[in-house]
Enzyme design. Structure first.
Site, mmCIF file in Angstrom:
data_model
loop_
_atom_site.group_PDB
_atom_site.id
_atom_site.type_symbol
_atom_site.label_atom_id
_atom_site.label_comp_id
_atom_site.label_asym_id
_atom_site.label_seq_id
_atom_site.Cartn_x
_atom_site.Cartn_y
_atom_site.Cartn_z
ATOM 1 N N GLU A 54 54.307 72.771 -11.772
ATOM 2 C CA GLU A 54 55.220 73.724 -12.418
ATOM 3 C C GLU A 54 54.542 74.641 -13.437
ATOM 4 O OE1 GLU A 54 59.456 72.922 -12.810
ATOM 5 O OE2 GLU A 54 59.008 72.482 -14.915
ATOM 6 N N LYS A 56 55.325 76.363 -16.636
ATOM 7 C CA LYS A 56 56.333 76.104 -17.665
ATOM 8 C C LYS A 56 55.738 76.377 -19.040
ATOM 9 C CE LYS A 56 59.267 72.121 -18.893
ATOM 10 N NZ LYS A 56 59.487 70.676 -18.608
ATOM 11 N N LYS A 116 62.837 77.703 -10.193
ATOM 12 C CA LYS A 116 63.421 76.666 -11.050
ATOM 13 C C LYS A 116 64.247 77.368 -12.105
ATOM 14 C CE LYS A 116 62.467 72.430 -11.787
ATOM 15 N NZ LYS A 116 62.024 71.966 -13.093
ATOM 16 N N GLU A 165 69.241 68.397 -7.570
ATOM 17 C CA GLU A 165 68.820 67.533 -8.687
ATOM 18 C C GLU A 165 69.954 66.677 -9.249
ATOM 19 O OE1 GLU A 165 66.090 69.101 -11.770
ATOM 20 O OE2 GLU A 165 67.664 68.528 -13.172
ATOM 21 N N ASN A 186 65.953 63.652 -11.840
ATOM 22 C CA ASN A 186 65.380 64.100 -13.101
ATOM 23 C C ASN A 186 65.536 62.978 -14.120
ATOM 24 O OD1 ASN A 186 64.397 65.489 -15.286
ATOM 25 N ND2 ASN A 186 65.881 67.179 -15.194
ATOM 26 N N GLU A 216 61.122 63.613 -10.972
ATOM 27 C CA GLU A 216 60.945 64.757 -11.872
ATOM 28 C C GLU A 216 60.931 64.350 -13.339
ATOM 29 O OE1 GLU A 216 64.083 67.500 -9.228
ATOM 30 O OE2 GLU A 216 64.118 67.544 -11.402
ATOM 31 N N SER A 217 60.064 64.977 -14.087
ATOM 32 C CA SER A 217 59.986 64.911 -15.559
ATOM 33 C C SER A 217 59.245 63.698 -16.113
ATOM 34 C CB SER A 217 61.367 64.963 -16.221
ATOM 35 O OG SER A 217 62.017 66.170 -15.905
HETATM 36 O O1 LIG Z 1 57.399 69.002 -17.938
HETATM 37 P P1 LIG Z 1 57.756 67.755 -17.199
HETATM 38 O O2 LIG Z 1 58.234 66.650 -18.089
HETATM 39 O O3 LIG Z 1 56.648 67.324 -16.264
HETATM 40 O O4 LIG Z 1 59.033 68.100 -16.282
HETATM 41 C C1 LIG Z 1 58.963 69.020 -15.201
HETATM 42 C C2 LIG Z 1 60.359 69.232 -14.593
HETATM 43 O O5 LIG Z 1 60.843 68.011 -14.125
HETATM 44 C C3 LIG Z 1 61.329 69.822 -15.624
HETATM 45 O O6 LIG Z 1 60.813 71.042 -16.035
HETATM 46 C C4 LIG Z 1 62.736 70.011 -15.076
HETATM 47 C C5 LIG Z 1 63.359 69.215 -14.173
HETATM 48 N N1 LIG Z 1 64.590 69.684 -13.890
HETATM 49 C C6 LIG Z 1 64.805 70.787 -14.611
HETATM 50 C C7 LIG Z 1 65.916 71.634 -14.630
HETATM 51 C C8 LIG Z 1 65.837 72.747 -15.432
HETATM 52 C C9 LIG Z 1 64.728 73.005 -16.218
HETATM 53 C C10 LIG Z 1 63.609 72.166 -16.205
HETATM 54 C C11 LIG Z 1 63.651 71.048 -15.380
#
Ligand SMILES: O=P(O)(O)OC[C@@H](O)[C@@H](O)c1c[nH]c2ccccc12
Length: 260
Positions: A54, A56, A116, A165, A186, A216-217
């Site tokens: 990503e 970001k 995204k 998601e 997520n 995710e995340s």
């Molecule tokens: O930076 P991280 O913790 O690796 O996470 C990425 C991604 O999962 C996260 O940006 C995200 C997951 N779902 C979302 C929905 C909207 C905005 C952002 C997100």
């Protein structure tokens, strides 16, 4: 008002301004000429982890993550590291992204791209395709069932692959009932911004085997990836750890092809 409601309200305002400048009909005309979207699913179904890397800059939970003056060159590093797809955060107010970032990345790499964002209208799906996205995110928590079904169908008819998601049991059941092929869990709750490290473990068993699961995340390296693969993930979506790493190409490579 939850954080998510607040973000969506801002997104709707910005959207109204763009829609007033570029009518949907203009986007549709552009799309008539556009090449077919790339299909990420074959890569995602391979054995061993696939990475969605990503782009970001910041987030409401962490604030400033990285100064990314040139998203295209970061994306080239991700692609060279073997990323199966690249996610470009296009939400402006909280994440510091834009459709210009998506267009710049599209011009620089050939891998499938995910828009995204907080998608709440079909116009955003047209924008996504017109900017060169191959996938779009639909966040179940941000949509009622009618909206979710309508947007999912619209995205599919545009040829987009949809990442649906979820964060809890009820959302997972809605995603499965929708027929979503690609379901992302997520770990972060977008209403409170809290991270639940066990969300994937709890929700993965509710998803039939013919669907592809994305974790995710909060993924920081190959050890996390291995854990998620062992729990049924085929794909990991990683932002922060990659944008903060001085060697993003190697970081993506280390998370790619990880077996349980
Ligand atoms: O930076 P991280 O913790 O690796 O996470 C990425 C991604 O999962 C996260 O940006 C995200 C997951 N779902 C979302 C929905 C909207 C905005 C952002 C997100």
């Amino acid at each position: 008002m939850s954080v998510l409601d607040d973000i969506v309200a801002g997104v709707r305002e910005d959207l109204a301004a763009r829609e007033a400048t570029v009518p949907a009909a203009d986007l549709r005309a552009l799309l008539a000429e556009a090449p077919a979207p790339r299909d990420p699913m074959p890569h995602f179904r391979r054995s061993g982890s696939s990475v969605i890397a990503e782009v970001k800059r910041r987030s409401p939970s962490k604030g400033e993550l990285a100064d990314i003056p040139d998203p295209a060159s970061l994306a080239q590093e991700y692609a060279a590291g073997g990323a199966a797809a690249i996610s470009v955060l296009t939400e402006q107010r909280r994440f510091g992204g834009s459709l210009d970032d998506l267009r710049a990345v599209r011009a620089a790499v050939d891998v499938p791209l995910l828009r995204k964002d907080f998608i709440v209208t079909g116009y955003q799906l047209l924008e996504a395709r017109a900017a060169g996205a191959d996938l779009a995110l639909l966040i179940v928590a941000a949509l009622d069932d009618d909206e979710l079904r309508r947007l999912h169908a619209e995205a599919r008819s545009l040829g987009l692959t949809v990442l649906v998601e979820v964060h809890d049991e009820a959302e997972t059941e809605r995603a499965v009932a929708l027929g979503a092929e690609l379901i992302g869990v997520n770990a972060r709750n977008l209403k409170t911004l809290e991270v639940d490290p066990d969300a994937f473990t709890r929700l993965a068993p509710l998803v039939p085997d013919d669907r592809v699961l994305v974790a995710e995340s909060g993924i920081s390296g190959p050890t996390d990836v291995k854990r998620y693969v062992a729990e049924g993930a085929r794909v990991v979506l990683v932002g922060e750890a990659l944008v903060k790493d001085g060697a993003p190409r190697e970081a993506v490579a280390a998370m790619t092809g990880v077996e349980a």
